[in-house]
Design a protein around this motif. Structure first.
Motif, PDB file in Angstrom:
ATOM      1  N   ILE A 178       0.834  -1.203   0.000  1.00 14.66           N
ATOM      2  CA  ILE A 178       0.000   0.000   0.000  1.00 14.66           C
ATOM      3  C   ILE A 178       0.870   1.254   0.000  1.00 14.66           C
ATOM      4  CG2 ILE A 178      -1.598   1.358   1.418  1.00 14.66           C
ATOM      5  CD1 ILE A 178      -2.880  -1.295   2.264  1.00 14.66           C
ATOM      6  N   CYS A 179       1.902   1.277   0.841  1.00 15.62           N
ATOM      7  CA  CYS A 179       2.796   2.441   0.892  1.00 15.62           C
ATOM      8  C   CYS A 179       3.513   2.648  -0.438  1.00 15.62           C
ATOM      9  CB  CYS A 179       3.815   2.279   2.019  1.00 15.62           C
ATOM     10  SG  CYS A 179       3.130   2.449   3.678  1.00 15.62           S
ATOM     11  N   ASN A 180       3.990   1.576  -1.052  1.00 18.69           N
ATOM     12  CA  ASN A 180       4.709   1.695  -2.318  1.00 18.69           C
ATOM     13  C   ASN A 180       3.822   2.180  -3.449  1.00 18.69           C
ATOM     14  OD1 ASN A 180       6.933   0.737  -0.963  1.00 18.69           O
ATOM     15  ND2 ASN A 180       6.923  -1.290  -1.883  1.00 18.69           N
ATOM     16  N   HIS A 205      12.558   3.555  -2.393  1.00 22.94           N
ATOM     17  CA  HIS A 205      13.975   3.925  -2.341  1.00 22.94           C
ATOM     18  C   HIS A 205      14.631   3.249  -1.134  1.00 22.94           C
ATOM     19  CE1 HIS A 205      17.571   6.440  -1.962  1.00 22.94           C
ATOM     20  NE2 HIS A 205      17.376   6.806  -3.216  1.00 22.94           N
ATOM     21  N   PRO A 206      15.846   2.721  -1.294  1.00 28.72           N
ATOM     22  CA  PRO A 206      16.506   2.017  -0.181  1.00 28.72           C
ATOM     23  C   PRO A 206      16.635   2.854   1.091  1.00 28.72           C
ATOM     24  CG  PRO A 206      17.685   1.627  -2.239  1.00 28.72           C
ATOM     25  CD  PRO A 206      16.639   2.644  -2.538  1.00 28.72           C
ATOM     26  N   THR A 207      16.903   4.159   0.961  1.00 31.01           N
ATOM     27  CA  THR A 207      17.040   5.007   2.143  1.00 31.01           C
ATOM     28  C   THR A 207      15.744   5.062   2.932  1.00 31.01           C
ATOM     29  OG1 THR A 207      18.718   6.380   1.048  1.00 31.01           O
ATOM     30  CG2 THR A 207      17.592   7.336   2.956  1.00 31.01           C
ATOM     31  N   VAL A 208      14.627   5.242   2.229  1.00 32.73           N
ATOM     32  CA  VAL A 208      13.324   5.309   2.882  1.00 32.73           C
ATOM     33  C   VAL A 208      12.939   3.935   3.415  1.00 32.73           C
ATOM     34  CG1 VAL A 208      10.891   5.900   2.588  1.00 32.73           C
ATOM     35  CG2 VAL A 208      12.634   7.223   1.394  1.00 32.73           C
ATOM     36  N   SER A 234      13.494  13.385   3.131  1.00 34.19           N
ATOM     37  CA  SER A 234      12.320  13.862   2.393  1.00 34.19           C
ATOM     38  C   SER A 234      11.987  12.856   1.300  1.00 34.19           C
ATOM     39  CB  SER A 234      12.581  15.234   1.764  1.00 34.19           C
ATOM     40  OG  SER A 234      12.838  16.208   2.751  1.00 34.19           O
ATOM     41  N   ALA A 235      10.779  12.302   1.353  1.00 35.28           N
ATOM     42  CA  ALA A 235      10.280  11.405   0.310  1.00 35.28           C
ATOM     43  C   ALA A 235       9.217  12.171  -0.475  1.00 35.28           C
ATOM     44  CB  ALA A 235       9.707  10.133   0.918  1.00 35.28           C
ATOM     45  N   VAL A 236       9.538  12.540  -1.710  1.00 33.90           N
ATOM     46  CA  VAL A 236       8.692  13.456  -2.474  1.00 33.90           C
ATOM     47  C   VAL A 236       8.199  12.771  -3.748  1.00 33.90           C
ATOM     48  CG1 VAL A 236       8.511  15.769  -3.457  1.00 33.90           C
ATOM     49  CG2 VAL A 236      10.144  15.331  -1.608  1.00 33.90           C
ATOM     50  N   ASP A 237       6.898  12.908  -4.020  1.00 32.42           N
ATOM     51  CA  ASP A 237       6.290  12.375  -5.238  1.00 32.42           C
ATOM     52  C   ASP A 237       5.404  13.443  -5.859  1.00 32.42           C
ATOM     53  OD1 ASP A 237       7.076   9.425  -5.017  1.00 32.42           O
ATOM     54  OD2 ASP A 237       6.084   9.766  -3.083  1.00 32.42           O
ATOM     55  N   ILE A 238       5.518  13.615  -7.177  1.00 34.66           N
ATOM     56  CA  ILE A 238       4.689  14.563  -7.917  1.00 34.66           C
ATOM     57  C   ILE A 238       3.807  13.777  -8.876  1.00 34.66           C
ATOM     58  CG2 ILE A 238       4.683  16.566  -9.462  1.00 34.66           C
ATOM     59  CD1 ILE A 238       7.441  17.278  -8.402  1.00 34.66           C
ATOM     60  N   TYR A 239       2.517  14.108  -8.891  1.00 31.05           N
ATOM     61  CA  TYR A 239       1.544  13.372  -9.691  1.00 31.05           C
ATOM     62  C   TYR A 239       0.805  14.308 -10.654  1.00 31.05           C
ATOM     63  CZ  TYR A 239       2.047  10.230  -5.655  1.00 31.05           C
ATOM     64  OH  TYR A 239       2.534   9.446  -4.646  1.00 31.05           O
ATOM     65  N   TYR A 240       0.407  13.713 -11.767  1.00 29.08           N
ATOM     66  CA  TYR A 240      -0.513  14.388 -12.691  1.00 29.08           C
ATOM     67  C   TYR A 240      -1.696  13.444 -12.896  1.00 29.08           C
ATOM     68  CZ  TYR A 240      -2.486  16.336 -16.981  1.00 29.08           C
ATOM     69  OH  TYR A 240      -3.337  16.868 -17.921  1.00 29.08           O
ATOM     70  N   ASP A 241      -2.877  13.888 -12.451  1.00 32.11           N
ATOM     71  CA  ASP A 241      -4.069  13.026 -12.510  1.00 32.11           C
ATOM     72  C   ASP A 241      -3.798  11.679 -11.834  1.00 32.11           C
ATOM     73  OD1 ASP A 241      -5.678  14.869 -13.692  1.00 32.11           O
ATOM     74  OD2 ASP A 241      -5.499  14.066 -15.721  1.00 32.11           O
ATOM     75  N   ASP A 242      -3.145  11.723 -10.661  1.00 30.00           N
ATOM     76  CA  ASP A 242      -2.831  10.539  -9.863  1.00 30.00           C
ATOM     77  C   ASP A 242      -1.846   9.589 -10.531  1.00 30.00           C
ATOM     78  OD1 ASP A 242      -4.451  11.338  -7.746  1.00 30.00           O
ATOM     79  OD2 ASP A 242      -6.225  10.389  -8.604  1.00 30.00           O
ATOM     80  N   VAL A 256      14.176  11.303  -3.401  1.00 31.28           N
ATOM     81  CA  VAL A 256      14.434  11.242  -1.968  1.00 31.28           C
ATOM     82  C   VAL A 256      15.620  12.146  -1.640  1.00 31.28           C
ATOM     83  CG1 VAL A 256      15.152   9.757  -0.053  1.00 31.28           C
ATOM     84  CG2 VAL A 256      13.490   8.924  -1.724  1.00 31.28           C
ATOM     85  N   LEU A 257      15.445  13.012  -0.630  1.00 26.18           N
ATOM     86  CA  LEU A 257      16.504  13.908  -0.184  1.00 26.18           C
ATOM     87  C   LEU A 257      16.905  13.570   1.242  1.00 26.18           C
ATOM     88  CD1 LEU A 257      15.202  17.448  -1.283  1.00 26.18           C
ATOM     89  CD2 LEU A 257      16.970  16.102  -2.410  1.00 26.18           C
ATOM     90  N   LYS A 258      18.192  13.709   1.527  1.00 22.63           N
ATOM     91  CA  LYS A 258      18.692  13.573   2.897  1.00 22.63           C
ATOM     92  C   LYS A 258      19.285  14.915   3.304  1.00 22.63           C
ATOM     93  CE  LYS A 258      20.812   9.867   4.262  1.00 22.63           C
ATOM     94  NZ  LYS A 258      21.797   8.771   4.385  1.00 22.63           N
ATOM     95  N   THR A 259      18.823  15.437   4.451  1.00 22.05           N
ATOM     96  CA  THR A 259      19.279  16.744   4.926  1.00 22.05           C
ATOM     97  C   THR A 259      19.914  16.594   6.298  1.00 22.05           C
ATOM     98  OG1 THR A 259      17.442  17.788   3.731  1.00 22.05           O
ATOM     99  CG2 THR A 259      18.601  19.123   5.370  1.00 22.05           C
ATOM    100  N   GLU A 260      21.191  16.957   6.408  1.00 19.28           N
ATOM    101  CA  GLU A 260      21.890  16.918   7.689  1.00 19.28           C
ATOM    102  C   GLU A 260      21.419  18.090   8.541  1.00 19.28           C
ATOM    103  OE1 GLU A 260      24.623  18.160  10.593  1.00 19.28           O
ATOM    104  OE2 GLU A 260      24.630  19.164   8.663  1.00 19.28           O
TER     105      GLU A 260
END
Length: 338
Positions: A65-67, A75-78, A121-129, A136-140
């Motif tokens: 469900i999450c994927n 992503h391996p980090t997440v 940061s796990a970021v996803d952008i969608y167009y019409d779902d 994925v970003l990593k911030t120290e």
């Protein structure tokens, strides 16, 4: 054979002629029923019985469900960060899917130094779902630069763009409203130290406008959270889109910042404290209309704060002028009477 038939018939009679769910083999329930449910339905199903609660707790179900909901979770980090959560993907889903509940608390946030070493940061952008971009970003978060500087997280690299199926019209017309309606973003912040997460982007854009200079379309996906001390803070994700007239609409910039009612961007240290409270706070059912109403309430609060600030400054100016005039007349009378 007679005994088995009689038992089955008795069970069916007890349930009005229907076969109870407990009589179905658990493997069949998991492989043919539960794996077809979405997250909300699966969570509701787990409340039906102790057996279903146990079956619905399977991490593979929640991982699927999450994927499918957030492709960035593959992503391996997440994936490694989620594996450390108390109940794995189920805990992550319960943190990230519902909206953060907005409430004003008079209590101030903890003043202790945050022990978070990094934010994911796990970021996803969608167009019409349909997914158009994932990163994925990593911030120290321990450096003095991060803690003392205004927080701004940028998703795209320099000169990197994301092409969308929309066409850029070059004028303030259908393109702006279509982008606001059809583009969607999810920005989940994960604290691997505390094993918590929060989605800081609203379900739909709460504001869409054209930049006065570049004519780019700016879409804001914002949630409003408790800033402590009775104040509200906006967690805003902004998509800047543009392109050549008649060409594809391109996402040129995606950033996340936190802003208070004064319009000031919060520092990394203040942002960490507020995010920690938001991650540990209550959640509520996501609703795009409610999110937009809360954002508009935040904007009204900003206007009221600005008006009160101007009133205080005006009163201070009047008091200073009155004090100056009084001193002038006092000196004038003093020399007049000598």
């Amino acid at each position: 054979m007679y005994s088995t038939t009689t038992t089955t018939t008795a069970k069916s009679a007890d349930h009005g002629g229907a076969t109870p769910i407990t009589s179905i083999h658990p493997d069949i329930i998991q492989s043919h029923i539960l794996n077809r449910l979405d997250g909300q339905t699966l969570a509701a199903t787990s409340c039906a019985s102790a057996q279903l609660l146990s079956l619905c707790a399977d991490d593979q179900l929640w991982r699927k469900i999450c994927n499918s909901t957030w492709p960035s979770t593959t992503h391996p980090t997440v994936r490694d960060a989620i594996s450390a959560f108390p109940s794995g993907h189920r805990s992550f889903y319960s943190d990230s899917f519902p909206a953060v509940r907005c409430h004003q608390s008079q209590a101030t946030h903890k003043t202790r130094f945050p022990d978070t070493s990094e934010l994911i940061s796990a970021v996803d952008i969608y167009y019409d779902d349909k997914l158009v971009y994932s990163k994925v970003l990593k911030t120290e978060t321990l450096s003095g630069w991060f803690l003392c500087s205004p927080l701004r997280l940028d998703l795209l690299d320099r000169k990197e763009t994301v092409t969308t199926p929309l066409k850029f019209d070059g004028e303030d017309g259908a393109c702006t409203s279509l982008a606001a309606e059809r583009l969607r973003v999810s920005w989940i912040l994960i604290d691997p130290t505390k094993k918590r997460a929060v989605n800081v982007a609203s379900m739909k854009s709460v504001e869409a406008r054209r930049h006065w200079l570049t004519d780019d379309i700016q879409l804001r996906y914002a949630t409003v959270v408790d800033g402590g001390g009775g104040e509200l803070v906006q967690c805003g994700v902004v998509l800047s889109c543009g392109g050549k007239e008649g060409g594809d609409l391109q996402v040129r910039e995606v950033s996340m910042q936190m802003e208070d009612v004064e319009g000031k961007t919060l520092t990394g240290l203040d942002s960490l404290r507020i995010l920690e409270s938001a991650m540990e706070g209550q959640r509520c059912k996501s609703d795009s209309e409610i999110e937009k109403d809360i954002y508009e309430m935040f904007l009204r609060t900003k206007v009221q704060f600005r008006e009160r600030k101007l009133m205080r400054e005006r009163n201070m100016d009047i008091a200073c002028i009155a004090a100056g005039v009084s001193v002038f007349f006092a000196i004038w009378v003093f020399f007049l009477l000598r």
